[in-house]
Write an enzyme that holds these catalytic residues in place. Structure first.
Site, PDB file in Angstrom:
ATOM      1  N   CYS A 297      11.257 -27.915   4.220  1.00  0.00           N
ATOM      2  CA  CYS A 297      10.089 -27.595   5.041  1.00  0.00           C
ATOM      3  C   CYS A 297      10.272 -26.236   5.687  1.00  0.00           C
ATOM      4  O   CYS A 297      11.293 -25.567   5.503  1.00  0.00           O
ATOM      5  CB  CYS A 297       9.859 -28.663   6.106  1.00  0.00           C
ATOM      6  SG  CYS A 297      11.150 -28.682   7.380  1.00  0.00           S
TER       7      CYS A 297
ATOM      8  N   ASP B 248      -9.666  10.370  -4.096  1.00  0.00           N
ATOM      9  CA  ASP B 248      -9.421  11.654  -4.728  1.00  0.00           C
ATOM     10  C   ASP B 248     -10.491  11.854  -5.807  1.00  0.00           C
ATOM     11  O   ASP B 248     -11.003  10.879  -6.368  1.00  0.00           O
ATOM     12  CB  ASP B 248      -8.027  11.653  -5.347  1.00  0.00           C
ATOM     13  CG  ASP B 248      -7.754  12.906  -6.151  1.00  0.00           C
ATOM     14  OD1 ASP B 248      -7.967  14.011  -5.623  1.00  0.00           O
ATOM     15  OD2 ASP B 248      -7.357  12.779  -7.327  1.00  0.00           O
TER      16      ASP B 248
ATOM     17  N   ASP C  29      -1.457  13.570  -4.441  1.00  0.00           N
ATOM     18  CA  ASP C  29      -2.011  12.475  -3.637  1.00  0.00           C
ATOM     19  C   ASP C  29      -0.927  11.665  -2.935  1.00  0.00           C
ATOM     20  O   ASP C  29      -1.234  10.854  -2.058  1.00  0.00           O
ATOM     21  CB  ASP C  29      -2.833  11.528  -4.523  1.00  0.00           C
ATOM     22  CG  ASP C  29      -4.021  12.226  -5.159  1.00  0.00           C
ATOM     23  OD1 ASP C  29      -4.660  13.025  -4.462  1.00  0.00           O
ATOM     24  OD2 ASP C  29      -4.297  11.968  -6.336  1.00  0.00           O
TER      25      ASP C  29
ATOM     26  N   ASP D  32      -4.283   9.516  -7.957  1.00  0.00           N
ATOM     27  CA  ASP D  32      -3.492   9.360  -9.172  1.00  0.00           C
ATOM     28  C   ASP D  32      -2.480  10.465  -9.381  1.00  0.00           C
ATOM     29  O   ASP D  32      -1.619  10.368 -10.246  1.00  0.00           O
ATOM     30  CB  ASP D  32      -4.408   9.309 -10.398  1.00  0.00           C
ATOM     31  CG  ASP D  32      -5.040  10.657 -10.700  1.00  0.00           C
ATOM     32  OD1 ASP D  32      -5.334  11.387  -9.734  1.00  0.00           O
ATOM     33  OD2 ASP D  32      -5.224  10.983 -11.885  1.00  0.00           O
TER      34      ASP D  32
ATOM     35  N   CYS E 138      13.431 -25.617   7.710  1.00  0.00           N
ATOM     36  CA  CYS E 138      14.609 -25.260   6.905  1.00  0.00           C
ATOM     37  C   CYS E 138      14.607 -23.766   6.614  1.00  0.00           C
ATOM     38  O   CYS E 138      15.628 -23.076   6.730  1.00  0.00           O
ATOM     39  CB  CYS E 138      14.601 -26.017   5.578  1.00  0.00           C
ATOM     40  SG  CYS E 138      14.587 -27.806   5.722  1.00  0.00           S
TER      41      CYS E 138
END
Length: 863
Positions: free
Chosen positions: A11, A443, A645, A641, A14
């Site tokens: 659980c 961008d 950036d 990309d 634990c």
């Protein structure tokens, strides 16, 4: 980072205990434990044995799983992940449940069947209630032995002063069994002293069937839970199945099959139809269609030929390919995706901290409530049997397990859904927070646009056919390596127009090209260059200006000093950009385009895409500054990309990298879009919002379940005849965990590309996000188009400014001026030292001056 498999956890308590024990080690910097996969990830300099000892001291087991060979052994890393996700518990739980159920049915026959339904008994047992109870005790004892894990784990946790769910089950079953055993001894004494009839009165004090029922029902719940938890990792397991185990390589002029970890960069490997591509590489020879659906979710096969890139885990469908390895081991695409998804699932979402805090004190509080409940009922005069039943019901109905599973199961399934659609979240926090962003910065090149110049307009001169113009232009451009030349020659191929060999080819740097074709002298280049070489017809000049105003690059061509026409080239907007921007804006999110391109080109692209704001002429470090400025009004996601950036992606609250971009961009991002489709940004936001909604539902259920049922188990409503038996408490506890897991599995049915249910989100600065219907003031894409027009009822003023030194200064001043109410756009030039303002209403000169000088520039005058 070291990974360990942890055993014995049942659980959230634990999980919290293990994390606390390992985090206490001096050389551990961070520790994350997953209850869902029973794994632990540890960062720091602590030795494996020290970590394992700390886990064992906390009452649990651990073993290290490491990949040998570092970055080169990708298959070993995948094997480690497979071992961590292997479902070992469900088969064991099935056997335990089957054995427990058989014994329970026999026990129920001797308890309720005989006692309440008066079912037949062997003659030797007629009126022998002591023997019947001894049989019940024996059967219940066997069920306890079969399910001894609850008692071992629960007792260890109690000894360590960190009780868990197993402790509750063990206490409840032991109390029921122990009380019944004492009553059995008293029954035996009474029978010997007063006879069988008097002993029969003790039958109502026997709770052997309750102890057995608790353990059997909890085991059933754990079996179903284990199976359901296994389902949540299906997406990750399916990805692992794609990872090839061998590769066919060419060595010493012959083909041999080797283990995938033995492939090195530069190896030549071959792939036949129907085989998976083993590592990332470049096609050296052959043509084929490759199905990349497993990585990108795109069902249409991609054509591959010499020079094309191929990625590991994809399926070669039709032709024979001979390739050169470029990425091997853990560097291959499939290995990186598996690592991303696995790491994201192992991290914790911020909302999980609430569950962790509650789980840390939940079990001790439940034990205290059970004890108080028992004592109160005894104090008010109830029998010990009634008071014990209330205490046992409290112990077994409480469910810390549901709290512990509420967040990780949703994160695991959400990550799996994203991976299946080519959207990779690097952390659980990214998956949670993406749905709360208020601004998306895009961008331009490679994100909103394709990043590759394409022919947009063909304008032949009088008496010249379009096909002739294209043929001559492509023949001239064929020997050029300029990207614009590739656009023209590619267009000719697309149109099926034949080119011709030229002689005397020459490229004039920064100007144009010249060559001879069939005795005629061809030249091509910019308007300025061709204007120096010959006269340009006025209609061609007008068209060239019009196209340039649209952000396109016009190229003129002449033959024997006579202009034969013009071809315009531009970085065209992606097919899905306008729809993607519209979907994002329909969610109530502001869309800003940030680019280093000139103002005119940027405004044109921004208007066509329908963004809210365009910021142009921005250097790489300037993009980071723009993101910082946008964050003043809420959470910002940056989509890009390129290498330029990366700073902005790192600065943004959520960085989103287009999968076809650079490694630097993907490393800096929080989300990677493998399909390189801008529409997946909206899909990622939808998935984040739905996953967060499921997490909230799970946490609400786990909390409200305990709030409602613990008082019922205590007997608060008993005056109205409403009580809960321990058996029903155990059944309810099992159902709670199953609900949480089942609710998370519903995410698999969610269509992340369906925009019909999109709603606008209003973020409260004082509290969490709230979703509501479309009553938020919204700009239309027409606003952007209007801002690119000149005149039309607007005031135009020119501000003279000193101190601007570069494009970054331009962007800073532009952003400052456009933030002033009444100023719709500002065209800023550092070279001319001025800003041309388009204004929809009068703005005080003092306001403009104050804003400019606050940024460190000198205001001279305004006209």
């Amino acid at each position: 980072m070291n990974q360990f498999i942890v055993t014995g956890m049942s659980c959230a308590a634990c999980q919290a205990r293990v994390e606390k024990a390992v985090s206490a080690l001096p050389q551990v910097t961070s520790c994350t434990v997953s209850l869902l996969t029973n794994t632990m990830r540890v960062e720091g300099e602590a030795a494996d044995q020290e970590i394992i000892k700390a886990v064992e001291a906390a009452g649990y087991g651990a073993r290290s799983v490491k990949a040998e060979g570092g970055s080169s052994s990708g298959r070993a890393k995948i094997g480690m992940e497979e071992e961590a996700l292997t479902d070992r518990s469900t088969p064991v739980m099935k056997k335990r449940f089957a054995a427990s159920l058989i014994l329970l049915l026999i026990l129920m026959y001797f308890s309720m069947g005989v006692h309440m339904l008066h079912l037949p008994l062997p003659a030797a047992l007629h009126d022998d209630h002591v023997s019947i109870c001894i049989i019940q005790m024996t059967l219940a004892g066997l069920i306890m032995v079969i399910n001894q894990k609850f008692f071992i784990s629960g007792c260890r946790a109690l000894i360590a002063l960190s009780p868990n769910m197993d402790s509750l089950i063990a206490l409840g079953a032991t109390a029921s069994f122990g009380y019944s055993a004492v009553m059995l001894v008293r029954m035996s004494i009474v029978r010997n002293m007063m006879g069988a009839k008097a002993a029969a009165a003790y039958m109502d004090d026997m709770y052997f069937e309750s102890a057995a029922m608790i353990l059997t029902l909890v085991t059933l719940g754990k079996t179903l839970e284990s199976y359901s938890k296994g389902r949540t990792t299906d997406a990750l397991k399916n990805l692992m199945k794609l990872a090839p185990k061998t590769a066919n390589v060419i060595r010493d002029d012959r083909e041999e099959t080797i283990d995938i970890d033995e492939v090195v960069v530069g190896d030549i490997f071959v792939v036949r139809p129907g085989e998976n591509i083993p590592v990332d590489g470049i096609v050296e020879e052959g043509m084929s269609a490759v199905n990349e659906a497993a990585l990108t979710g795109e069902s249409i096969p991609v054509d591959k030929e010499a020079g094309s890139s191929v990625r590991s885990g994809t399926l070669n469908q039709s032709g024979f390919l001979r390739c050169r390895a470029t990425r091997v081991g853990a560097d291959t695409t499939i290995s990186q995706i598996i690592e991303l998804v696995s790491d994201a699932s192992a991290t914790k979402a911020p909302v999980a901290k609430l569950a962790d805090r509650i789980s840390g004190i939940f079990v001790p509080v439940v034990i205290l409530i059970a004890a108080i409940s028992c004592l109160v009922w005894l104090f008010v005069g109830q029998t010990f049997g009634f008071a014990l039943a209330r205490a046992v019901s409290v112990l077994v109905v409480s469910c810390p397990c549901a709290l512990g599973l509420a967040t990780p199961v949703a994160i695991m399934v959400g990550n799996g859904v994203g991976a299946r659609e080519g959207i990779l979240f690097k952390t659980a926090e990214a998956l949670q927070e993406t749905g709360r962003i208020q601004t998306v910065a895009l961008d331009k090149t490679g994100t909103l646009t394709s990043g590759v110049p394409k022919v947009t307009d063909v304008v032949p001169a009088d008496s010249i056919q379009e096909e002739d113009l294209i043929a001559r232009a492509a023949s001239l451009e064929e020997k050029s390596e300029h990207p614009l030349a590739a656009a023209v020659t590619g267009y000719a191929v697309q149109k099926g127009i034949e080119t011709y060999p030229v002689t005397g080819f020459s490229a004039i740097a920064g100007n144009g090209l010249e060559a001879d074709l069939s005795g005629r002298h061809l030249i091509g280049g910019s308007v300025d260059y061709i204007g120096k070489m010959t006269d340009i017809p006025s209609d061609i000049l007008d068209d060239a200006k019009r196209l340039a105003d649209q952000g396109k690059t016009p190229m003129l061509f002449a033959e024997d000093k006579k202009v034969i026409g013009m071809i315009a080239v531009a970085d065209t907007i992606r097919d899905d950009s306008e729809r993607a921007v519209g979907e994002i804006r329909n969610m109530g999110i502001k869309v800003v385009m940030v680019t280093g391109d000139n103002h005119r080109t940027a405004q044109n692209i921004g208007a066509r895409a329908g963004v809210d704001e365009v910021i142009s002429g921005v250097l790489p470090e300037g993009k980071e500054e723009v993101i910082r400025g946008q964050q003043s009004s809420g959470k910002v996601a940056m989509v890009g990309d390129g290498i330029n950036d990366a700073p902005a992606l790192a600065r943004a609250d959520i960085g989103i990298a287009i999968g076809a971009g650079t490694d630097v961009a993907m490393d800096a991002a929080d989300i990677v879009l493998m399909k390189s489709r801008l529409s997946d940004v909206a899909a990622a936001i939808r998935l984040s919002r739905r996953t967060y909604a499921v997490i909230r539902q799970n946490l609400f259920w786990a909390l409200i379940y305990n709030v409602l049922l613990i008082p019922l188990a205590c007997g608060v409503y008993s005056r109205w005849g409403i009580t809960m038996s321990p058996a029903w408490g155990a059944a309810a506890m099992s159902c709670s965990s199953l609900f949480v897991v089942g609710n998370a599995l519903r995410l698999n049915l969610f269509d992340i590309h369906d925009a019909s249910a999109d709603r606008k989100m209003v973020i409260s600065k004082k509290g969490p996000a709230a979703l509501k219907d479309s009553n938020v003031t919204d700009k239309t894409s027409e606003d952007t188009k209007i801002s690119t027009r000149e005149g039309e009822g607007k005031m135009t003023k020119t501000v003279i400014i000193e101190g601007m030194m570069c494009e970054h200064c331009e962007a800073n001043v532009k952003k400052t001026l456009e933030a002033i109410k009444g100023i719709d756009s500002a065209d800023v030039s550092h070279k001319e030292g001025k800003a041309v303002l388009e204004m929809s209403e009068e703005v005080a000169e003092e306001t403009i001056k104050e804003q400019i000088e606050d940024k460190g520039y000198k205001f001279i005058s305004i006209n």
